[in-house]
Design a protein around this motif. Structure first.
Motif, PDB file in Angstrom:
ATOM      1  N   GLU A   1       0.832  -1.208   0.000  1.00 31.36           N
ATOM      2  CA  GLU A   1       0.000   0.000   0.000  1.00 31.36           C
ATOM      3  C   GLU A   1       0.868   1.259   0.000  1.00 31.36           C
ATOM      4  O   GLU A   1       0.620   2.208  -0.745  1.00 31.36           O
ATOM      5  N   LYS A   2       1.912   1.261   0.832  1.00 31.73           N
ATOM      6  CA  LYS A   2       2.794   2.425   0.886  1.00 31.73           C
ATOM      7  C   LYS A   2       3.611   2.564  -0.402  1.00 31.73           C
ATOM      8  O   LYS A   2       3.826   3.674  -0.899  1.00 31.73           O
ATOM      9  N   ALA A   3       4.062   1.442  -0.934  1.00 30.97           N
ATOM     10  CA  ALA A   3       4.860   1.488  -2.168  1.00 30.97           C
ATOM     11  C   ALA A   3       4.049   2.071  -3.320  1.00 30.97           C
ATOM     12  O   ALA A   3       4.563   2.856  -4.127  1.00 30.97           O
ATOM     13  N   ASN A   4       2.763   1.701  -3.399  1.00 32.74           N
ATOM     14  CA  ASN A   4       1.922   2.152  -4.504  1.00 32.74           C
ATOM     15  C   ASN A   4       1.310   3.533  -4.267  1.00 32.74           C
ATOM     16  O   ASN A   4       0.685   4.094  -5.173  1.00 32.74           O
ATOM     17  N   ASN A   5       1.495   4.076  -3.076  1.00 35.05           N
ATOM     18  CA  ASN A   5       0.904   5.375  -2.746  1.00 35.05           C
ATOM     19  C   ASN A   5       1.786   6.505  -3.280  1.00 35.05           C
ATOM     20  O   ASN A   5       2.451   7.220  -2.540  1.00 35.05           O
ATOM     21  N   THR A   6       1.816   6.634  -4.595  1.00 34.49           N
ATOM     22  CA  THR A   6       2.652   7.613  -5.271  1.00 34.49           C
ATOM     23  C   THR A   6       2.058   7.863  -6.645  1.00 34.49           C
ATOM     24  O   THR A   6       1.451   6.950  -7.228  1.00 34.49           O
ATOM     25  N   PRO A   7       2.206   9.065  -7.187  1.00 41.12           N
ATOM     26  CA  PRO A   7       1.722   9.306  -8.552  1.00 41.12           C
ATOM     27  C   PRO A   7       2.610   8.654  -9.609  1.00 41.12           C
ATOM     28  O   PRO A   7       2.238   8.591 -10.772  1.00 41.12           O
ATOM     29  N   TYR A   8       3.800   8.165  -9.181  1.00 42.42           N
ATOM     30  CA  TYR A   8       4.742   7.562 -10.123  1.00 42.42           C
ATOM     31  C   TYR A   8       4.598   6.041 -10.150  1.00 42.42           C
ATOM     32  O   TYR A   8       3.966   5.451  -9.279  1.00 42.42           O
ATOM     33  N   GLY A   9       5.237   5.416 -11.126  1.00 49.50           N
ATOM     34  CA  GLY A   9       5.205   3.960 -11.205  1.00 49.50           C
ATOM     35  C   GLY A   9       6.276   3.432 -12.129  1.00 49.50           C
ATOM     36  O   GLY A   9       6.003   2.698 -13.076  1.00 49.50           O
ATOM     37  N   LEU A  10       7.530   3.834 -11.878  1.00 49.08           N
ATOM     38  CA  LEU A  10       8.604   3.450 -12.792  1.00 49.08           C
ATOM     39  C   LEU A  10       9.308   2.175 -12.354  1.00 49.08           C
ATOM     40  O   LEU A  10       9.555   1.287 -13.162  1.00 49.08           O
ATOM     41  N   SER A  11       9.641   2.069 -11.062  1.00 49.17           N
ATOM     42  CA  SER A  11      10.429   0.914 -10.626  1.00 49.17           C
ATOM     43  C   SER A  11      10.190   0.631  -9.158  1.00 49.17           C
ATOM     44  O   SER A  11       9.563   1.421  -8.449  1.00 49.17           O
ATOM     45  N   ALA A  12      10.694  -0.511  -8.697  1.00 49.61           N
ATOM     46  CA  ALA A  12      10.610  -0.901  -7.286  1.00 49.61           C
ATOM     47  C   ALA A  12      11.643  -1.984  -7.031  1.00 49.61           C
ATOM     48  O   ALA A  12      12.140  -2.626  -7.958  1.00 49.61           O
ATOM     49  N   GLY A  13      11.971  -2.171  -5.747  1.00 47.21           N
ATOM     50  CA  GLY A  13      12.894  -3.245  -5.356  1.00 47.21           C
ATOM     51  C   GLY A  13      12.301  -4.046  -4.210  1.00 47.21           C
ATOM     52  O   GLY A  13      11.572  -3.500  -3.370  1.00 47.21           O
ATOM     53  N   ILE A  14      12.574  -5.348  -4.196  1.00 44.99           N
ATOM     54  CA  ILE A  14      12.102  -6.240  -3.127  1.00 44.99           C
ATOM     55  C   ILE A  14      13.310  -7.008  -2.591  1.00 44.99           C
ATOM     56  O   ILE A  14      14.084  -7.576  -3.366  1.00 44.99           O
ATOM     57  N   TRP A  15      13.437  -7.049  -1.251  1.00 48.51           N
ATOM     58  CA  TRP A  15      14.542  -7.767  -0.612  1.00 48.51           C
ATOM     59  C   TRP A  15      13.960  -8.779   0.371  1.00 48.51           C
ATOM     60  O   TRP A  15      13.358  -8.417   1.381  1.00 48.51           O
ATOM     61  N   THR A  16      14.123 -10.063   0.043  1.00 47.62           N
ATOM     62  CA  THR A  16      13.618 -11.141   0.888  1.00 47.62           C
ATOM     63  C   THR A  16      14.264 -12.443   0.441  1.00 47.62           C
ATOM     64  O   THR A  16      14.711 -12.559  -0.708  1.00 47.62           O
ATOM     65  N   GLU A  17      14.302 -13.432   1.346  1.00 39.98           N
ATOM     66  CA  GLU A  17      14.840 -14.747   0.972  1.00 39.98           C
ATOM     67  C   GLU A  17      13.785 -15.636   0.320  1.00 39.98           C
ATOM     68  O   GLU A  17      14.115 -16.673  -0.238  1.00 39.98           O
ATOM     69  N   LYS A  18      12.520 -15.247   0.395  1.00 41.91           N
ATOM     70  CA  LYS A  18      11.442 -16.116  -0.073  1.00 41.91           C
ATOM     71  C   LYS A  18      11.059 -15.791  -1.522  1.00 41.91           C
ATOM     72  O   LYS A  18      10.549 -14.708  -1.822  1.00 41.91           O
ATOM     73  N   GLY A  19      11.269 -16.755  -2.400  1.00 42.55           N
ATOM     74  CA  GLY A  19      10.879 -16.561  -3.794  1.00 42.55           C
ATOM     75  C   GLY A  19       9.389 -16.357  -3.952  1.00 42.55           C
ATOM     76  O   GLY A  19       8.937 -15.562  -4.792  1.00 42.55           O
ATOM     77  N   SER A  20       8.603 -17.052  -3.151  1.00 45.59           N
ATOM     78  CA  SER A  20       7.148 -16.910  -3.242  1.00 45.59           C
ATOM     79  C   SER A  20       6.714 -15.489  -2.876  1.00 45.59           C
ATOM     80  O   SER A  20       5.795 -14.922  -3.475  1.00 45.59           O
ATOM     81  N   ARG A  21       7.400 -14.899  -1.901  1.00 51.07           N
ATOM     82  CA  ARG A  21       7.068 -13.528  -1.506  1.00 51.07           C
ATOM     83  C   ARG A  21       7.452 -12.542  -2.615  1.00 51.07           C
ATOM     84  O   ARG A  21       6.715 -11.587  -2.886  1.00 51.07           O
ATOM     85  N   ILE A  22       8.603 -12.775  -3.235  1.00 53.82           N
ATOM     86  CA  ILE A  22       9.020 -11.912  -4.356  1.00 53.82           C
ATOM     87  C   ILE A  22       7.933 -11.882  -5.422  1.00 53.82           C
ATOM     88  O   ILE A  22       7.501 -10.814  -5.870  1.00 53.82           O
TER      89      ILE A  22
END
Length: 474
Positions: free
Chosen positions: A405-426
């Motif tokens: 929700e916080k990541a998408n709460n922006t007028p932009y939408g160019l890129s993002a990064g995810i850091w986790t050990e779980k492939g399913s979560r990625i």
């Protein structure tokens, strides 16, 4: 911490002339009205060269040259166009050291970035699209796709030569001709590329370079004989361009601003994530439209991660862009430095806690220390507006749903990064993020075969990959 002796790259590998004209129809010419501007080294404020400023008559000449060249260039077999692109790619490789030094002088970015990131990618884009030139019928856009005509292209100052490659390589591969306007503060590498076009014996008029400020770009966008407009830059200017071409029948791609979220979950490898955060926001002084400028950290690891991040930031070296040990170079211009400074001061005034490592900034030039803000909320301007500098806003979250929700709460939408050990979560989180590019356990990785572009106010259309051909085909 190790201390490093200076390791400067030699300036002698590049010869910069005192003045440059416009590159039109295979030749360098002064502008019709004689107007010029100066381009400076942002690290020293030294004037590098005087450059012609194109007026409306000059843009007319460039578009006319591109239109004439289109008649023969578009009818060449794809395999013949590919030969020119391959030749350009090889010359770029041969001249890569010279071009890297030039880029660092004119732009302010560290030589290790222009040498190890920008230039290899520039050559790779020309090699990649050279390979497509005789295979367009198999790209999925119909059995016999046709070029559009004359492409008017406007590029920004943060990756001058790389953005040129993103624009010119697919345009030429598909049989279009080009009039390109580089950014006013970084015109030199585009003018050196013009010389590479001559060295590769590219037919006159296929590539034209018109230098100047915003007015020059406006003349190009509004020119009635331009069939396609491609722009990378600010959302504000992108809006103006979209309004300008509406109803004209011109094709348009826009790659605009960003305010990317870099999301770190509690199971992420901290040291690896810290390296990704640093490269996400401090690479190229934060002058990156897809920079990870909003760090979202799961609350339970926020303290540990911030301790590691501050320790890592304390090792970053700010200074001479031509020193091979430099991590953070100069801010590109006085105007950009003023904007970064203003928004950072507003962040502190609005109650966010500001921190920078101790670092001595040079006396001359445009410099800004790497900075992080903690205690940031989504109401803060530093969390909403693109700063385009080495400034990181840190927010926390408790659940994956809150992170999305916080990541998408922006007028932009160019890129993002995810850091986790779980492939399913990625996979689960990536599918919910409204971002054109999502990196997992890495950041700022680019490949010519991979499409790049955004949603919402980050623009539309894609550059790179097979998808990047579509924007230049009828």
């Amino acid at each position: 911490m190790f201390s490093y002796a200076p390791a400067p790259e030699s300036r002698s590998v590049v010869e910069i002339a005192s003045s440059y004209g416009l590159f039109i129809d295979g030749a360098f010419d002064p502008s019709k009205d004689g107007n010029v501007f100066k381009t400076v080294n942002p690290a020293t404020e030294e004037v590098l060269a005087e450059v012609a400023s194109a007026g409306s008559e000059d843009v007319d000449r460039a578009v006319d040259a591109a239109r004439r060249a289109f008649q023969s260039w578009s009818t060449l077999p794809g395999s013949e166009r590919a030969k020119y692109l391959f030749r350009i790619a090889r010359i770029i490789q041969e001249r890569s050291r010279e071009l890297a030094v030039l880029e660092s002088l004119d732009n302010g970015k560290p030589i290790k970035e222009s040498r190890d990131v920008d230039l290899p990618l520039v050559a790779a884009h020309f090699f990649y699209y050279a390979g497509w030139a005789d295979k367009l019928g198999y790209a999925g856009f119909g059995p016999d796709p046709k070029p559009l005509g004359v492409a008017g292209q406007i590029i920004p100052w943060n990756f001058p030569l790389l953005m040129l490659a993103w624009k010119i390589a697919p345009a030429l591969a598909t049989g279009n001709t080009v009039v390109l306007k580089p950014a006013e503060t970084t015109p030199l590498s585009a003018l050196f590329f013009a010389d590479i076009c001559r060295q590769a014996e590219l037919p006159p008029g296929v590539v034209n370079i018109v230098t100047g400020a915003g007015d020059t770009g406006a003349y190009l966008v509004q020119h009635p004989d331009v069939n396609k407009v491609a722009f990378t830059g600010s959302t504000e200017v992108g809006r103006e361009i979209a309004r300008s071409v509406a109803g004209t029948g011109k094709r348009l791609t826009l790659e605009l601003g960003g305010k990317a979220a870099n999301i770190v979950f509690d199971d992420a490898p901290i040291d690896q994530a810290v390296e990704g955060i640093v490269s996400g926001i401090f690479f190229n002084q934060g002058h990156v439209c897809c920079a990870g400028s909003r760090l979202l950290v799961q609350e339970s690891i926020a303290e540990e991660l911030l301790f590691s991040l501050k320790r890592r930031m304390s090792t970053l070296r700010v200074g001479d862009p031509l020193d091979k040990n430099t991590d953070i170079g100069a801010i590109n211009s006085a105007a950009q430095l003023a904007r970064i400074t203003e928004l950072s001061e507003i962040g502190a005034q609005e109650g966010a806690e500001r921190w920078s490592p101790e670092c001595q900034l040079p006396d001359r030039g445009f410099w800004f220390a790497p900075t992080i803000f903690t205690g940031v909320t989504q109401a803060h301007r530093i969390a909403r507006e693109e700063i385009f500098g080495p400034v990181l806003s840190v927010l926390t979250f408790r659940t994956p749903a809150e992170a999305v929700e916080k990541a998408n709460n922006t007028p932009y939408g160019l890129s993002a990064g995810i850091w986790t050990e779980k492939g399913s979560r990625i996979l689960a989180i990536a599918g919910k993020l409204r971002a054109g590019v999502v990196w997992a356990n890495t950041f700022n990785k680019f490949d010519p075969a991979s499409p790049f572009g955004g949603y919402k106010e980050s623009g539309y259309g894609r550059e790179g990959g097979r998808h990047g051909l579509e924007a230049y085909l009828a």
